[in-house]
Design an enzyme around this catalytic site. Sequence first.
Site, mmCIF file in Angstrom:
data_model
loop_
_atom_site.group_PDB
_atom_site.id
_atom_site.type_symbol
_atom_site.label_atom_id
_atom_site.label_comp_id
_atom_site.label_asym_id
_atom_site.label_seq_id
_atom_site.Cartn_x
_atom_site.Cartn_y
_atom_site.Cartn_z
ATOM 1 N N GLY A 180 -64.518 5.397 39.471
ATOM 2 C CA GLY A 180 -64.306 5.671 41.188
ATOM 3 C C GLY A 180 -63.664 7.515 40.189
ATOM 4 O O GLY A 180 -64.003 8.647 40.642
ATOM 5 N N THR A 181 -62.656 7.737 39.424
ATOM 6 C CA THR A 181 -62.185 8.604 38.906
ATOM 7 C C THR A 181 -63.327 9.523 37.738
ATOM 8 O O THR A 181 -62.846 10.680 37.876
ATOM 9 C CB THR A 181 -61.075 8.146 37.901
ATOM 10 N N ASN A 227 -58.255 7.090 51.614
ATOM 11 C CA ASN A 227 -57.819 6.111 50.787
ATOM 12 C C ASN A 227 -56.509 5.751 51.184
ATOM 13 O O ASN A 227 -56.077 4.472 51.104
ATOM 14 C CB ASN A 227 -57.410 6.545 49.094
ATOM 15 N N GLN A 231 -63.397 4.536 48.641
ATOM 16 C CA GLN A 231 -62.743 4.292 49.944
ATOM 17 C C GLN A 231 -63.534 3.588 51.054
ATOM 18 O O GLN A 231 -63.602 2.337 51.651
ATOM 19 C CB GLN A 231 -61.221 4.278 50.730
ATOM 20 N N SER A 242 -66.570 2.936 43.041
ATOM 21 C CA SER A 242 -66.708 2.196 42.176
ATOM 22 C C SER A 242 -66.462 0.852 42.452
ATOM 23 O O SER A 242 -66.037 0.410 43.933
ATOM 24 C CB SER A 242 -64.478 3.095 42.495
ATOM 25 N N HIS A 287 -64.539 -1.334 41.720
ATOM 26 C CA HIS A 287 -62.686 -2.696 42.075
ATOM 27 C C HIS A 287 -62.580 -2.433 43.193
ATOM 28 O O HIS A 287 -61.915 -2.825 44.013
ATOM 29 C CB HIS A 287 -62.229 -2.543 41.150
ATOM 30 N N THR A 336 -72.425 4.109 24.992
ATOM 31 C CA THR A 336 -73.286 3.302 25.068
ATOM 32 C C THR A 336 -73.401 2.216 26.984
ATOM 33 O O THR A 336 -71.169 2.237 27.042
ATOM 34 C CB THR A 336 -72.276 2.200 24.275
ATOM 35 N N CYS A 361 -49.689 4.687 42.714
ATOM 36 C CA CYS A 361 -49.750 6.018 41.512
ATOM 37 C C CYS A 361 -49.524 5.280 40.235
ATOM 38 O O CYS A 361 -48.704 4.513 39.350
ATOM 39 C CB CYS A 361 -47.901 6.229 41.862
HETATM 40 N N1 PLP Z 1 -60.895 8.461 45.060
HETATM 41 C C1 PLP Z 1 -60.764 7.655 46.140
HETATM 42 C C2 PLP Z 1 -60.522 7.965 47.470
HETATM 43 C C3 PLP Z 1 -59.700 6.296 45.328
HETATM 44 O O1 PLP Z 1 -59.522 5.143 46.128
HETATM 45 C C4 PLP Z 1 -59.719 6.453 44.022
HETATM 46 C C5 PLP Z 1 -58.752 4.695 44.035
HETATM 47 O O2 PLP Z 1 -57.739 4.469 44.363
HETATM 48 C C6 PLP Z 1 -60.469 6.596 43.215
HETATM 49 C C7 PLP Z 1 -60.901 7.950 43.651
HETATM 50 C C8 PLP Z 1 -60.309 5.937 41.805
HETATM 51 O O3 PLP Z 1 -61.453 5.122 41.343
HETATM 52 P P1 PLP Z 1 -61.250 4.417 40.421
HETATM 53 O O4 PLP Z 1 -60.191 3.124 40.820
HETATM 54 O O5 PLP Z 1 -62.011 3.659 39.772
HETATM 55 O O6 PLP Z 1 -60.808 5.483 39.088
#
Ligand code: PLP
Length: 375
Positions: free
Chosen positions: A69-70, A147, A177, A197, A199, A235, A323
Amino acid sequence: MHYLDHAAATPMRPEVWEAMRPYALEVFGNASGSHAVSRQAKNALEEARERTAAVLGAEPAEIVFTSGGTESDNLAVQGAVLAADDGGLVTTGIEHEAVLETAAFLESLGRDVVVVDPAADGVIRPEAVADAVSANTALVSIMLANNETGVIQPVSEVSALLRSRGVSVPIHTDAVQAFASERIDVRRLGVDLLSLSGHKIGGPKGVGLLWIRRGLRLEPVIHGGGQEMGRRAGTSNVMGAIGMSVAMELADGDRTRFRRRVAEERDSFETTLRGAAPSVEVTGRGLLRLASHSHVRVPGLDQQTALIRLDRAAVAASAGSACSSGAATTSHVLLAMGMGVSEARTALRFSFGWTTKVGEGAQAARLVSEAIRSR
Ligand code: PLP
């Protein structure tokens, strides 16, 4: 252990792992090569792309696999803003750090960033977003569900309002989320970019995707080889992409049952907890919110002490977002909603998921009420 932190990470579904296994052990080729071993990996990667696209109502060529997600948020926000010569960003004060820190980075490069705060209920008002958009806005980024609070944001209303004002600025939504509980059809949502994301939805960590509407130009964030049609070098994580696609299909196919089940447990958790501790306030009660999330505030509570007590009582919860440094910080989401620091530090987040058992909500609530009573 009552695991009530599915918003931080979900256990992987066994079917996902079974689908991924051969791509760890047998189909090991580099998907960018030209021989038969590579072709096997390439075929698997493209099959995963087709399957994820089908779940979202998208075209396979619109899917870019990322490391989570990041990275998806970074690619969307940096990518769209830097692709515009001098463009700026409009976003909200309740976004994940992946968006807000990217916004701060863009600001450090001299780009214009406007952050719109929600009303006291945690909901962003579409008019406030639309009013913040100017001729030089290159992107609007607004998450689909928060989230921490689980409160669902009016993303399609923002899109409709902007279009009704004749504004065609691209819109990104972080649906990380939301996906487990909410059906997502990218065309109906009226957005141009959408982050997911693995996980958070019963899939693996370290993989995610960004849906990019066909024709939208993005500046890559990671430079190198031309993988992912030149939009994300590196990759390909074939095993991760397979896991992502299977997790998405399972979550999509099971969503109605999942929602009913987690909502039942979440609701009995809140009813039991409020019965035992009537001063507890549920954030977003009565609003549209994710079936999986319960965000509560307990007057006078110290959230860090409470989390230690809960851990001892075998209840895994969190203070809000996980965090990375483990340091106690005050939730920027609650501050953006207008709460003071001391109130924001009385909050706890409990989040339910596919492994939550029948009756677990009420059982956990009893443990939580004891833990918060003995403060
Ligand atoms: N965006 C939201 C709303 C999230 O809750 C999270 C993870 O807590 C992320 C992005 C980041 O995702 P990732 O952990 O896959 O980098």
